[in-house]
Design a protein around this motif. Structure first.
Motif, PDB file in Angstrom:
ATOM      1  N   ARG A   1      10.900  -1.563  13.098  1.00  0.00           N
ATOM      2  CA  ARG A   1      10.718  -2.098  11.741  1.00  0.00           C
ATOM      3  C   ARG A   1      10.073  -3.478  11.767  1.00  0.00           C
ATOM      4  O   ARG A   1       9.320  -3.839  10.873  1.00  0.00           O
ATOM      5  CB  ARG A   1      12.080  -2.172  11.034  1.00  0.00           C
ATOM      6  CG  ARG A   1      12.662  -0.804  10.690  1.00  0.00           C
ATOM      7  CD  ARG A   1      14.020  -0.938  10.036  1.00  0.00           C
ATOM      8  NE  ARG A   1      14.532   0.369   9.635  1.00  0.00           N
ATOM      9  CZ  ARG A   1      15.754   0.545   9.133  1.00  0.00           C
ATOM     10  NH1 ARG A   1      16.563  -0.493   8.959  1.00  0.00           N
ATOM     11  NH2 ARG A   1      16.150   1.754   8.802  1.00  0.00           N
ATOM     12  N   THR A   2      10.414  -4.260  12.799  1.00  0.00           N
ATOM     13  CA  THR A   2       9.872  -5.610  12.885  1.00  0.00           C
ATOM     14  C   THR A   2       8.394  -5.610  13.229  1.00  0.00           C
ATOM     15  O   THR A   2       7.601  -6.392  12.694  1.00  0.00           O
ATOM     16  CB  THR A   2      10.649  -6.421  13.939  1.00  0.00           C
ATOM     17  OG1 THR A   2      12.029  -6.444  13.572  1.00  0.00           O
ATOM     18  CG2 THR A   2      10.125  -7.841  14.026  1.00  0.00           C
ATOM     19  N   LEU A   3       7.989  -4.702  14.139  1.00  0.00           N
ATOM     20  CA  LEU A   3       6.610  -4.706  14.622  1.00  0.00           C
ATOM     21  C   LEU A   3       5.660  -3.884  13.763  1.00  0.00           C
ATOM     22  O   LEU A   3       4.451  -3.984  13.909  1.00  0.00           O
ATOM     23  CB  LEU A   3       6.573  -4.179  16.062  1.00  0.00           C
ATOM     24  CG  LEU A   3       7.357  -5.013  17.092  1.00  0.00           C
ATOM     25  CD1 LEU A   3       7.204  -4.399  18.471  1.00  0.00           C
ATOM     26  CD2 LEU A   3       6.885  -6.456  17.092  1.00  0.00           C
ATOM     27  N   THR A   4       6.202  -2.997  12.880  1.00  0.00           N
ATOM     28  CA  THR A   4       5.338  -2.172  12.050  1.00  0.00           C
ATOM     29  C   THR A   4       4.727  -3.014  10.933  1.00  0.00           C
ATOM     30  O   THR A   4       5.444  -3.626  10.143  1.00  0.00           O
ATOM     31  CB  THR A   4       6.127  -1.012  11.422  1.00  0.00           C
ATOM     32  OG1 THR A   4       6.684  -0.230  12.481  1.00  0.00           O
ATOM     33  CG2 THR A   4       5.218  -0.148  10.562  1.00  0.00           C
ATOM     34  N   PRO A   5       3.392  -3.079  10.849  1.00  0.00           N
ATOM     35  CA  PRO A   5       2.769  -3.881   9.791  1.00  0.00           C
ATOM     36  C   PRO A   5       3.126  -3.325   8.420  1.00  0.00           C
ATOM     37  O   PRO A   5       3.258  -2.118   8.246  1.00  0.00           O
ATOM     38  CB  PRO A   5       1.256  -3.736  10.071  1.00  0.00           C
ATOM     39  CG  PRO A   5       1.162  -3.240  11.473  1.00  0.00           C
ATOM     40  CD  PRO A   5       2.398  -2.440  11.714  1.00  0.00           C
ATOM     41  N   SER A   6       3.287  -4.193   7.436  1.00  0.00           N
ATOM     42  CA  SER A   6       3.600  -3.759   6.080  1.00  0.00           C
ATOM     43  C   SER A   6       2.310  -3.568   5.294  1.00  0.00           C
ATOM     44  O   SER A   6       1.348  -4.309   5.445  1.00  0.00           O
ATOM     45  CB  SER A   6       4.490  -4.802   5.392  1.00  0.00           C
ATOM     46  OG  SER A   6       3.855  -6.063   5.378  1.00  0.00           O
ATOM     47  N   SER A   7       2.320  -2.547   4.435  1.00  0.00           N
ATOM     48  CA  SER A   7       1.145  -2.246   3.624  1.00  0.00           C
ATOM     49  C   SER A   7       1.090  -3.188   2.426  1.00  0.00           C
ATOM     50  O   SER A   7       2.124  -3.597   1.894  1.00  0.00           O
ATOM     51  CB  SER A   7       1.220  -0.795   3.136  1.00  0.00           C
ATOM     52  OG  SER A   7       0.130  -0.480   2.313  1.00  0.00           O
ATOM     53  N   ALA A   8      -0.130  -3.525   2.009  1.00  0.00           N
ATOM     54  CA  ALA A   8      -0.308  -4.444   0.878  1.00  0.00           C
ATOM     55  C   ALA A   8      -1.466  -3.962   0.018  1.00  0.00           C
ATOM     56  O   ALA A   8      -2.465  -3.444   0.523  1.00  0.00           O
ATOM     57  CB  ALA A   8      -0.572  -5.864   1.373  1.00  0.00           C
ATOM     58  N   VAL A   9      -1.312  -4.108  -1.310  1.00  0.00           N
ATOM     59  CA  VAL A   9      -2.387  -3.771  -2.243  1.00  0.00           C
ATOM     60  C   VAL A   9      -3.380  -4.930  -2.259  1.00  0.00           C
ATOM     61  O   VAL A   9      -3.015  -6.063  -2.552  1.00  0.00           O
ATOM     62  CB  VAL A   9      -1.825  -3.520  -3.654  1.00  0.00           C
ATOM     63  CG1 VAL A   9      -2.956  -3.221  -4.628  1.00  0.00           C
ATOM     64  CG2 VAL A   9      -0.820  -2.378  -3.637  1.00  0.00           C
ATOM     65  N   ILE A  10      -4.647  -4.638  -1.944  1.00  0.00           N
ATOM     66  CA  ILE A  10      -5.652  -5.707  -1.894  1.00  0.00           C
ATOM     67  C   ILE A  10      -6.630  -5.644  -3.061  1.00  0.00           C
ATOM     68  O   ILE A  10      -7.400  -6.594  -3.272  1.00  0.00           O
ATOM     69  CB  ILE A  10      -6.424  -5.664  -0.560  1.00  0.00           C
ATOM     70  CG1 ILE A  10      -7.164  -4.324  -0.413  1.00  0.00           C
ATOM     71  CG2 ILE A  10      -5.493  -5.887   0.614  1.00  0.00           C
ATOM     72  CD1 ILE A  10      -8.085  -4.269   0.807  1.00  0.00           C
ATOM     73  N   ALA A  11      -6.644  -4.536  -3.809  1.00  0.00           N
ATOM     74  CA  ALA A  11      -7.548  -4.420  -4.966  1.00  0.00           C
ATOM     75  C   ALA A  11      -7.026  -3.328  -5.892  1.00  0.00           C
ATOM     76  O   ALA A  11      -6.320  -2.411  -5.465  1.00  0.00           O
ATOM     77  CB  ALA A  11      -8.970  -4.110  -4.522  1.00  0.00           C
ATOM     78  N   SER A  12      -7.389  -3.425  -7.167  1.00  0.00           N
ATOM     79  CA  SER A  12      -6.984  -2.408  -8.138  1.00  0.00           C
ATOM     80  C   SER A  12      -8.036  -2.306  -9.227  1.00  0.00           C
ATOM     81  O   SER A  12      -8.893  -3.194  -9.377  1.00  0.00           O
ATOM     82  CB  SER A  12      -5.621  -2.748  -8.746  1.00  0.00           C
ATOM     83  OG  SER A  12      -5.674  -3.989  -9.421  1.00  0.00           O
ATOM     84  N   ALA A  13      -7.978  -1.217 -10.008  1.00  0.00           N
ATOM     85  CA  ALA A  13      -8.955  -1.009 -11.079  1.00  0.00           C
ATOM     86  C   ALA A  13      -8.370  -0.105 -12.142  1.00  0.00           C
ATOM     87  O   ALA A  13      -7.623   0.827 -11.836  1.00  0.00           O
ATOM     88  CB  ALA A  13     -10.231  -0.397 -10.522  1.00  0.00           C
ATOM     89  N   GLU A  14      -8.696  -0.398 -13.388  1.00  0.00           N
ATOM     90  CA  GLU A  14      -8.424   0.510 -14.498  1.00  0.00           C
ATOM     91  C   GLU A  14      -9.657   1.383 -14.677  1.00  0.00           C
ATOM     92  O   GLU A  14     -10.775   0.862 -14.804  1.00  0.00           O
ATOM     93  CB  GLU A  14      -8.130  -0.272 -15.772  1.00  0.00           C
ATOM     94  CG  GLU A  14      -6.818  -1.042 -15.748  1.00  0.00           C
ATOM     95  CD  GLU A  14      -5.609  -0.125 -15.707  1.00  0.00           C
ATOM     96  OE1 GLU A  14      -5.677   0.982 -16.299  1.00  0.00           O
ATOM     97  OE2 GLU A  14      -4.596  -0.510 -15.085  1.00  0.00           O
ATOM     98  N   LEU A  15      -9.478   2.690 -14.708  1.00  0.00           N
ATOM     99  CA  LEU A  15     -10.606   3.619 -14.800  1.00  0.00           C
ATOM    100  C   LEU A  15     -10.773   4.059 -16.250  1.00  0.00           C
ATOM    101  O   LEU A  15      -9.905   4.739 -16.817  1.00  0.00           O
ATOM    102  CB  LEU A  15     -10.380   4.823 -13.888  1.00  0.00           C
ATOM    103  CG  LEU A  15     -10.049   4.480 -12.418  1.00  0.00           C
ATOM    104  CD1 LEU A  15      -9.881   5.756 -11.600  1.00  0.00           C
ATOM    105  CD2 LEU A  15     -11.136   3.584 -11.811  1.00  0.00           C
ATOM    106  N   ALA A  16     -11.892   3.658 -16.845  1.00  0.00           N
ATOM    107  CA  ALA A  16     -12.161   3.960 -18.258  1.00  0.00           C
ATOM    108  C   ALA A  16     -12.838   5.316 -18.399  1.00  0.00           C
ATOM    109  O   ALA A  16     -13.612   5.748 -17.537  1.00  0.00           O
ATOM    110  CB  ALA A  16     -13.041   2.863 -18.860  1.00  0.00           C
ATOM    111  N   ALA A  17     -12.565   5.990 -19.542  1.00  0.00           N
ATOM    112  CA  ALA A  17     -13.099   7.328 -19.786  1.00  0.00           C
ATOM    113  C   ALA A  17     -14.562   7.275 -20.217  1.00  0.00           C
ATOM    114  O   ALA A  17     -14.997   6.349 -20.905  1.00  0.00           O
ATOM    115  CB  ALA A  17     -12.259   8.025 -20.854  1.00  0.00           C
ATOM    116  N   PHE A  18     -15.302   8.302 -19.822  1.00  0.00           N
ATOM    117  CA  PHE A  18     -16.672   8.488 -20.305  1.00  0.00           C
ATOM    118  C   PHE A  18     -16.628   9.204 -21.658  1.00  0.00           C
ATOM    119  O   PHE A  18     -15.639   9.873 -21.987  1.00  0.00           O
ATOM    120  CB  PHE A  18     -17.481   9.287 -19.290  1.00  0.00           C
ATOM    121  CG  PHE A  18     -18.080   8.430 -18.208  1.00  0.00           C
ATOM    122  CD1 PHE A  18     -19.464   8.238 -18.141  1.00  0.00           C
ATOM    123  CD2 PHE A  18     -17.288   7.798 -17.258  1.00  0.00           C
ATOM    124  CE1 PHE A  18     -20.028   7.444 -17.159  1.00  0.00           C
ATOM    125  CE2 PHE A  18     -17.840   7.011 -16.279  1.00  0.00           C
ATOM    126  CZ  PHE A  18     -19.223   6.820 -16.224  1.00  0.00           C
TER     127      PHE A  18
END
Length: 277
Positions: free
Chosen positions: A158-175
């Motif tokens: 658990r100590t050595l396993t890298p933790s995941s992180a959100v680095i970008a996000s987006a709202e997807l608009a409808a066509f």
């Protein structure tokens, strides 16, 4: 009443078919033996419940040395239990039998001895303290070492396993052709350089014979990369290491006909730009 030997108690506690009907009846009557079986069973249960999938690494030799010193064990069990050394035989097996006391009137006859044993209270035999043999101590200490090693392995993982992180996000608009659709997207980095795109899509209706495809599109719209087919309302896709997300910032989900053409159909459902803030 004679008690069960330590090796048989250990085997019964671990669920081995070592007990006869007479042994089981003895456990019902003897509180002392039953208590030892219960204690050993708890140790075995903890050891088994702590095992996880995959190979376990053997603890360093000094772990057993510290356990050996802490418990004050004899030199007969000084060897590391992780090696192939078998546990020593019970001390009770080699101990000389105690001689029966002789009264001043001379040795008791068989009839007198039987009568005296029958007259003795049965509960006294149940509560007579029993000293654990070296084999029992070896099993208990080995189980403790196993639990310590597994706990240390889980903590290290658990100590050595890298933790995941959100680095970008987006709202997807409808066509315009899909006014009820809406979606979200996010980029995760697992801490080791591997990136994934997770998208969700709601409010669209999949037409028979079509499928939905997830794309990364360059800001100028002149290049695009397909990440895969979206079968459900959400999906996660690996982003190739060679893709520069500062350049391919647009996330697009489209309807695609089953026509063998790998190019974008031009029928986008939703689209949005990644925000790295």
């Amino acid at each position: 009443m004679s008690h069960l030997d330590d090796e048989k108690i250990a085997l019964i506690a671990m669920g081995e078919p070592a007990g006869s009907d007479a042994d089981m009846e003895h456990l019902v009557e003897c509180e002392n033996c039953a208590a030892e079986v219960a204690a050993m069973s708890r140790v075995a249960l903890v050891a088994r419940s702590s095992v996880v999938e995959g190979d376990l690494e053997s603890p360093p030799a000094d772990v057993w040395s510290r356990i050996h010193g802490e418990l004050g064990l004899t030199s007969a069990v000084a060897a590391d239990p992780a090696s192939d050394v078998h546990p020593p035989e019970s001390e009770s097996a080699s101990a000389p039998a105690a001689s029966a006391p002789v009264s001043a009137a001379g040795p008791a006859t068989a009839t007198e001895a039987d009568a005296a044993e029958a007259a003795a209270p049965r509960h006294r035999a149940r509560v007579r303290p029993r000293r654990r043999s070296s084999a029992t101590m070896w099993i208990l200490a080995a189980s403790m070492a196993l639990v310590v090693a597994i706990g240390a392995g889980v903590w290290i993982a658990r100590t050595l396993t890298p933790s995941s992180a959100v680095i970008a996000s987006a709202e997807l608009a409808a066509f315009p052709d899909h006014p009820d659709a809406e979606g979200q997207a996010r980029i995760d980095d697992d801490g080791d350089g591997r990136r994934t795109l997770t998208v969700t899509l709601d409010g669209d209706e999949l037409v028979a014979g079509d499928y939905r495809e997830v794309w990364l599109i360059r800001e100028d719209g002149q290049a695009l990369i397909s990440l895969g087919v979206l079968d459900e309302s959400s999906g996660t896709f690996r982003v190739p290491d060679s893709v520069d997300l500062d350049e391919y910032r647009l996330v697009d989900i489209s309807f695609e006909p089953v026509d063998g053409d790998p190019a974008h159909s031009g029928d986008s459902i939703v689209r949005g730009e990644l925000d790295f803030a």
